[in-house]
Design an enzyme around this catalytic site. Structure first.
Site, short mmCIF file in Angstrom:
data_model
loop_
_atom_site.label_atom_id
_atom_site.label_comp_id
_atom_site.label_asym_id
_atom_site.label_seq_id
_atom_site.Cartn_x
_atom_site.Cartn_y
_atom_site.Cartn_z
N ASN A 1 -40.88 -7.62 -39.49
CA ASN A 1 -41.33 -6.64 -38.50
C ASN A 1 -42.85 -6.65 -38.52
OD1 ASN A 1 -41.95 -4.43 -36.96
ND2 ASN A 1 -41.01 -2.91 -38.32
N GLU B 1 -34.40 1.88 -45.03
CA GLU B 1 -35.82 1.84 -45.32
C GLU B 1 -36.27 3.22 -45.79
OE1 GLU B 1 -37.82 -1.65 -43.04
OE2 GLU B 1 -37.99 0.17 -41.87
N GLY C 1 -44.85 0.46 -46.71
CA GLY C 1 -46.29 0.25 -46.70
C GLY C 1 -47.02 0.92 -47.84
N SER D 1 -41.78 -2.24 -48.77
CA SER D 1 -42.59 -2.93 -49.78
C SER D 1 -41.85 -4.09 -50.45
CB SER D 1 -43.13 -1.94 -50.81
OG SER D 1 -43.99 -1.00 -50.19
P1 13P Z 1 -43.52 -2.79 -45.59
O1 13P Z 1 -42.78 -4.06 -45.99
O2 13P Z 1 -44.92 -3.04 -45.16
O3 13P Z 1 -43.37 -1.73 -46.60
O4 13P Z 1 -42.78 -2.25 -44.25
C1 13P Z 1 -41.41 -2.15 -44.23
C2 13P Z 1 -40.99 -1.86 -42.86
O5 13P Z 1 -41.30 -0.82 -42.31
C3 13P Z 1 -40.21 -2.89 -42.14
O6 13P Z 1 -39.68 -2.40 -40.97
#
Ligand code: 13P
Length: 257
Positions: free
Chosen positions: A9, A167, A173, A213
């Protein structure tokens, strides 16, 4: 058999030029991905160019959101048909960033999910609790409501086409990843919820990705969990090496449905 699926994504990152550059770097690294479905979800503006660049490659394309209506006066919105004819096979729905910043609700996620199934896109529907909710011990209630909300009106025959992405918002993030045990617990819970509504066989056919993450260093142990069928990758999908390494961590973990 559930084939694991790893999707990148890209969120609001990459111009057309930057997208094409990343794809050019990725393709040589993604030649040997038998047993894993690999998907890229660039921003809308890069989809058509990405579709051309991915022709013949073992990599699918997805959008990051869509409207539930098929056409009409919805300035700024993009329809399922537009995405499909841009080369998309997948569509991310109900991402927590859309829920938090753009007023996405279980009801709108549900409308989009039903529209995506109707037109033949494969929905990747995101669910997950905030840190406050986890600390308040309401993770299961929150996830139950999101899953039930998203699947309202989904016919049993269509269930196995839906992909769920768990998630946890606190892991997105932030560099904080759910432990494999924490993630597995919620994945098993989601599968049990689907089983209640659609039966064990249908629930066993649904792929449930983990997102939050994911990095090359933690992907292997997360994806080895029995109910984790690959990942939805944000930050680490913006660089070819780490994303390809995460895909490689998934090879050989497909399992009996
Ligand atoms: P990160 O891998 O940056 O934590 O984001 C995960 C995410 O929101 C994927 O949709």
């Amino acid at each position: 058999m559930r084939t694991p699926i790893v999707a990148g994504n890209w969120k609001m990152n990459k111009t057309v030029e930057g997208s094409l550059q990343l794809i050019a770097e990725l393709l040589p690294l993604l030649q040997d991905t038998a047993g894993v479905e690999v998907v890229l979800c660039p921003p809308f503006t890069s989809l058509w160019a990405a579709h051309q660049a991915l022709r013949g490659a073992p990599v699918g394309l997805g959008g990051q959101d869509m409207h539930w209506e098929f056409s009409g006066a919805y300035t700024g919105e993009v329809s399922a048909e537009m995405l499909l004819t841009c080369g998309c096979r997948y569509i991310i729905l109900g991402h927590s960033e859309r829920r938090a910043y753009f007023s996405e609700t279980d009801e709108t996620v549900n409308r989009k999910l039903l529209a995506s199934l109707k037109i033949g896109l494969i929905p990747i529907v995101c669910v997950g609790e905030t840190l406050q909710e986890r600390q308040g011990n309401v993770t299961q209630q929150v996830v139950r409501q999101q899953v039930r909300g998203a699947f309202t009106g989904v016919e049993p025959a269509d269930v196995s086409r839906v992909i769920v992405a768990y998630e946890p918002v606190w892991a997105i993030g932030t560099g904080l990843t759910a432990t494999p045990a924490q993630a597995q617990e919620v994945h098993a819970f989601i599968r049990a919820l689907l089983s209640e509504s659609y039966g064990t066989a249908a629930a066993a056919s649904v792929r449930i990705q983990y997102g939050g993450s994911v990095k090359p260093e933690n992907a292997g142990e997360l994806f080895a969990q029995p109910d984790i069928d690959g990942g939805l990758i944000g930050g680490a999908s913006l660089q070819a090496g780490p994303f390809a390494a995460i895909v490689k961590a998934t090879v050989n973990v497909s399992r009996e449905a």
